[in-house]
Design a protein around this motif. Sequence first.
Motif, PDB file in Angstrom:
ATOM      1  N   GLU A  17      16.169 -29.306 -15.263  1.00  0.00           N
ATOM      2  CA  GLU A  17      16.667 -30.398 -14.436  1.00  0.00           C
ATOM      3  C   GLU A  17      16.192 -31.724 -15.009  1.00  0.00           C
ATOM      4  N   ARG A  18      17.067 -32.667 -14.957  1.00  0.00           N
ATOM      5  CA  ARG A  18      16.650 -33.996 -15.410  1.00  0.00           C
ATOM      6  C   ARG A  18      15.842 -34.627 -14.279  1.00  0.00           C
ATOM      7  N   ASP A  19      14.903 -35.437 -14.649  1.00  0.00           N
ATOM      8  CA  ASP A  19      14.143 -36.163 -13.637  1.00  0.00           C
ATOM      9  C   ASP A  19      15.016 -37.287 -13.124  1.00  0.00           C
ATOM     10  N   GLY A  20      15.590 -37.053 -11.987  1.00  0.00           N
ATOM     11  CA  GLY A  20      16.527 -38.015 -11.421  1.00  0.00           C
ATOM     12  C   GLY A  20      15.883 -38.868 -10.351  1.00  0.00           C
ATOM     13  N   ASN A  21      16.723 -39.531  -9.608  1.00  0.00           N
ATOM     14  CA  ASN A  21      16.307 -40.391  -8.514  1.00  0.00           C
ATOM     15  C   ASN A  21      16.407 -39.612  -7.220  1.00  0.00           C
ATOM     16  N   PHE A  22      15.426 -38.771  -6.937  1.00  0.00           N
ATOM     17  CA  PHE A  22      15.453 -37.953  -5.735  1.00  0.00           C
ATOM     18  C   PHE A  22      14.989 -38.780  -4.543  1.00  0.00           C
ATOM     19  N   LEU A  23      15.715 -38.683  -3.451  1.00  0.00           N
ATOM     20  CA  LEU A  23      15.261 -39.274  -2.204  1.00  0.00           C
ATOM     21  C   LEU A  23      14.240 -38.360  -1.536  1.00  0.00           C
ATOM     22  N   TYR A  24      14.431 -37.056  -1.725  1.00  0.00           N
ATOM     23  CA  TYR A  24      13.487 -36.056  -1.222  1.00  0.00           C
ATOM     24  C   TYR A  24      13.535 -34.865  -2.152  1.00  0.00           C
ATOM     25  N   ARG A  25      12.391 -34.365  -2.551  1.00  0.00           N
ATOM     26  CA  ARG A  25      12.332 -33.206  -3.439  1.00  0.00           C
ATOM     27  C   ARG A  25      11.455 -32.148  -2.777  1.00  0.00           C
ATOM     28  N   GLY A  26      12.096 -31.182  -2.121  1.00  0.00           N
ATOM     29  CA  GLY A  26      11.377 -30.141  -1.409  1.00  0.00           C
ATOM     30  C   GLY A  26      11.382 -28.805  -2.117  1.00  0.00           C
ATOM     31  N   ILE A  27      12.191 -28.659  -3.144  1.00  0.00           N
ATOM     32  CA  ILE A  27      12.243 -27.401  -3.889  1.00  0.00           C
ATOM     33  C   ILE A  27      11.148 -27.428  -4.942  1.00  0.00           C
ATOM     34  N   ALA A  28      10.277 -26.439  -4.857  1.00  0.00           N
ATOM     35  CA  ALA A  28       9.140 -26.390  -5.780  1.00  0.00           C
ATOM     36  C   ALA A  28       9.633 -26.168  -7.207  1.00  0.00           C
ATOM     37  N   ASN A  29       9.092 -26.919  -8.123  1.00  0.00           N
ATOM     38  CA  ASN A  29       9.444 -26.796  -9.529  1.00  0.00           C
ATOM     39  C   ASN A  29       8.164 -26.593 -10.330  1.00  0.00           C
ATOM     40  N   ARG A  30       7.341 -25.662  -9.854  1.00  0.00           N
ATOM     41  CA  ARG A  30       6.052 -25.432 -10.495  1.00  0.00           C
ATOM     42  C   ARG A  30       5.898 -23.967 -10.856  1.00  0.00           C
ATOM     43  N   GLY A  31       5.009 -23.714 -11.762  1.00  0.00           N
ATOM     44  CA  GLY A  31       4.705 -22.346 -12.140  1.00  0.00           C
ATOM     45  C   GLY A  31       3.769 -21.716 -11.123  1.00  0.00           C
ATOM     46  N   PHE A  32       3.587 -20.415 -11.253  1.00  0.00           N
ATOM     47  CA  PHE A  32       2.703 -19.703 -10.338  1.00  0.00           C
ATOM     48  C   PHE A  32       2.102 -18.499 -11.038  1.00  0.00           C
TER      49      PHE A  32
END
Length: 156
Positions: free
Chosen positions: A80-95
Motif C-alpha cells: 500500500e502506498r502511504d496515502g492521506n488516511f483520515l483514519y487507519r484502523g487496519i493493522a499493517n504490522r508484523g506479528f
Amino acid sequence: MTTLDFSPLFRSMIGFDRLANALETAYRSEPGGYPPYNVELQDENRYRITLAVAGFSEDELNLEVKENLLTVSGQRHATERDGNFLYRGIANRGFERKFQLADYVKVVEAKLEKGLLHIDLVREVPEAMKPRRIEIRGTGTSPAIEHGASEQAKVA
C-alpha cells in the motif's frame, strides 16, 4: 502487581524443567494481543488453532516447529502506498505468536481461508506409551503369557 516465585518448583521437580519453564512463561505472558486466535479441542487427540490474519497472504505467513514450540509469524509486504488516511484502523504490522506443544503433538496441516489461518494438530502417542491392561490370574491357572502354537509343540 504480585510476582510468583517459581524457584521452589525448580528445586523439587527433577526432570520437569520444561513444565516449570512453561508455567513461568505462561504466567509472564500478556493475554490478548495481535492477532487474535482460538484453540479448539476437536476430539481427544485432535486440536485446531485458528488465527485471524486478515490482509496477510500465504507467502507473508511463516510456520515453524522447533523443540515442541510452534511459532507463527507474519510480515506484511509494503504494497500500500502511504496515502492521506483520515483514519487507519487496519493493522499493517508484523506479528509473532508462539504455542508450546505437548509431547507427541504434531502439526498436520495449515490452511488459509477467508482471512483465517487454520492449523490442525494431532497427538500421536506411540504404542509403547499407551496404557495397556494386564490380566490378573489366580493360582493354578495357565500362565499370563501365552505361547504361540509352535512354542507349545516344543514344550509338549
